[in-house]
Motif scaffolding. Sequence first.
Motif, PDB file in Angstrom:
ATOM      1  N   THR A 150       2.781  -7.528  -4.491  1.00 25.05           N
ATOM      2  CA  THR A 150       1.636  -6.729  -4.072  1.00 25.05           C
ATOM      3  C   THR A 150       1.127  -7.183  -2.706  1.00 25.05           C
ATOM      4  O   THR A 150       1.756  -7.963  -2.002  1.00 25.05           O
ATOM      5  CB  THR A 150       0.502  -6.863  -5.093  1.00 25.05           C
ATOM      6  N   ARG A 155      -4.388  -5.410  -4.822  1.00 21.05           N
ATOM      7  CA  ARG A 155      -5.117  -6.283  -5.747  1.00 21.05           C
ATOM      8  C   ARG A 155      -6.600  -5.900  -5.823  1.00 21.05           C
ATOM      9  O   ARG A 155      -7.174  -5.783  -6.908  1.00 21.05           O
ATOM     10  CB  ARG A 155      -4.990  -7.736  -5.295  1.00 21.05           C
ATOM     11  N   VAL A 258      -7.043 -13.162  -8.272  1.00 22.64           N
ATOM     12  CA  VAL A 258      -5.656 -12.741  -8.064  1.00 22.64           C
ATOM     13  C   VAL A 258      -4.670 -13.720  -8.701  1.00 22.64           C
ATOM     14  O   VAL A 258      -3.661 -13.321  -9.273  1.00 22.64           O
ATOM     15  CB  VAL A 258      -5.364 -12.605  -6.554  1.00 22.64           C
ATOM     16  N   THR A 280      -2.887  -8.200 -11.688  1.00 22.41           N
ATOM     17  CA  THR A 280      -1.545  -8.772 -11.625  1.00 22.41           C
ATOM     18  C   THR A 280      -0.499  -7.720 -11.966  1.00 22.41           C
ATOM     19  O   THR A 280      -0.827  -6.608 -12.374  1.00 22.41           O
ATOM     20  CB  THR A 280      -1.444  -9.981 -12.585  1.00 22.41           C
TER      21      THR A 280
END
Length: 412
Positions: A150, A155, A258, A280
Amino acid sequence: MKYTKIATMLSVCGLLTMGAAQAAPLKIALVETLSGPQASTGLLYRTAVKYGLDGINQGGGWNGAPVELAEYDNQGGPAGASDKVKAAIAGGARVIIQGSSSAVSGQITEDVRKYNLRNPGKEVLYLNMGGEALELTGDKCHFYHFRFTTNAPIRVKTLVHAMKEAGDLGTKVFSMNQNYSWGADMQKAIQDFAQEGGYTVVESVLHDVNKIQDFAPYTAKIRASGAQTVLTGNWSNDLLLLMKSARNAGLNVRFGTVFLDQPGNIANAGDTALGHYIATAFNLGLNPQTEQFGEAYKAKTGHYPTFIEPQTVFGMEMLGEALKQTAAKDGDMNVTDLALNLEKVHLKTPMGEQSIRQADHQVVLPIVVAKVGKDAKYKADGTDMGFVAVKTFTGEEAVNPVEATCKMKRPA
């Protein structure tokens, strides 16, 4: 006699042709932090890459031979990584894999880009499994770099939407991040999604990376700001010490994180982690498919997939699919053909479908936002806590727009 000689010559030619077709097994180099104090994440990448590669080889490898893996310890820094990339290429590697540290990812992607410019027809592919800095698919984007993880906007977007829907976001957010490219990306994303999330960023802080032992002064800033939520991209001790400081100060704030699933974090945080969120790419207890994947992974590696391992395995599976579509040319791999085929892969994972966006080679993958709770089916770090899925997002729902700074030049 004449026909026997001809048959013998044809047989020899056939063997030579077969030998030429199989003369160059594909070599992959893992350039990771495999020793030293920051090796824990690099070793997880190694486990996941090996797991994925075993699957590729069990499926036939490439060009009739197993794909070979060589490991290079970058010792945690860009300079070491650059040297090891050169050694890997000299050793015949056509694919470079790395994940831990965006700083190292930035060095490797530049090394690969420059090498490919100097060596047309002998290109090398870089598969980035974990470097999340936005610049890697922004002004540093290039055709031979693929990101299978990502970035900050993905996120933050998913965290904000899920926490808002759950009633846990609030209207005052404190932005707390480490002072380097990743932290700057997070800070910008937190501000960018303020209107969408219905909150005000009451204060933004960038601090030194892994140098602060006492977060009490920052905790005082959070209290003074009146923030209800702290959104942070912090990892390792910078996350744990921040959360513990807030708990010790009696702050009633919610954390949106995160990297809370990094092995050891829940054990180290203890009950301090309860009620806090993480965005996640995988949740073990999400559905029967994730559980089945988790059990298969554990049977082979000795532990359930966690942190960066699932995304790495899925990235390797995408590589495997692309290899099936890439024929050898004169017994060798054409890396440009491999990259073009990788762009076309649509992989069904236990989390849902993922693919590669051609414009910048950012993976489009499902995201799950989870909350730490004691009712999780699968516990983390041997504790009585785990990650309870709150909201899932398809890849298309989660992905950020292509950065305007990405000016990818495609092969002619």
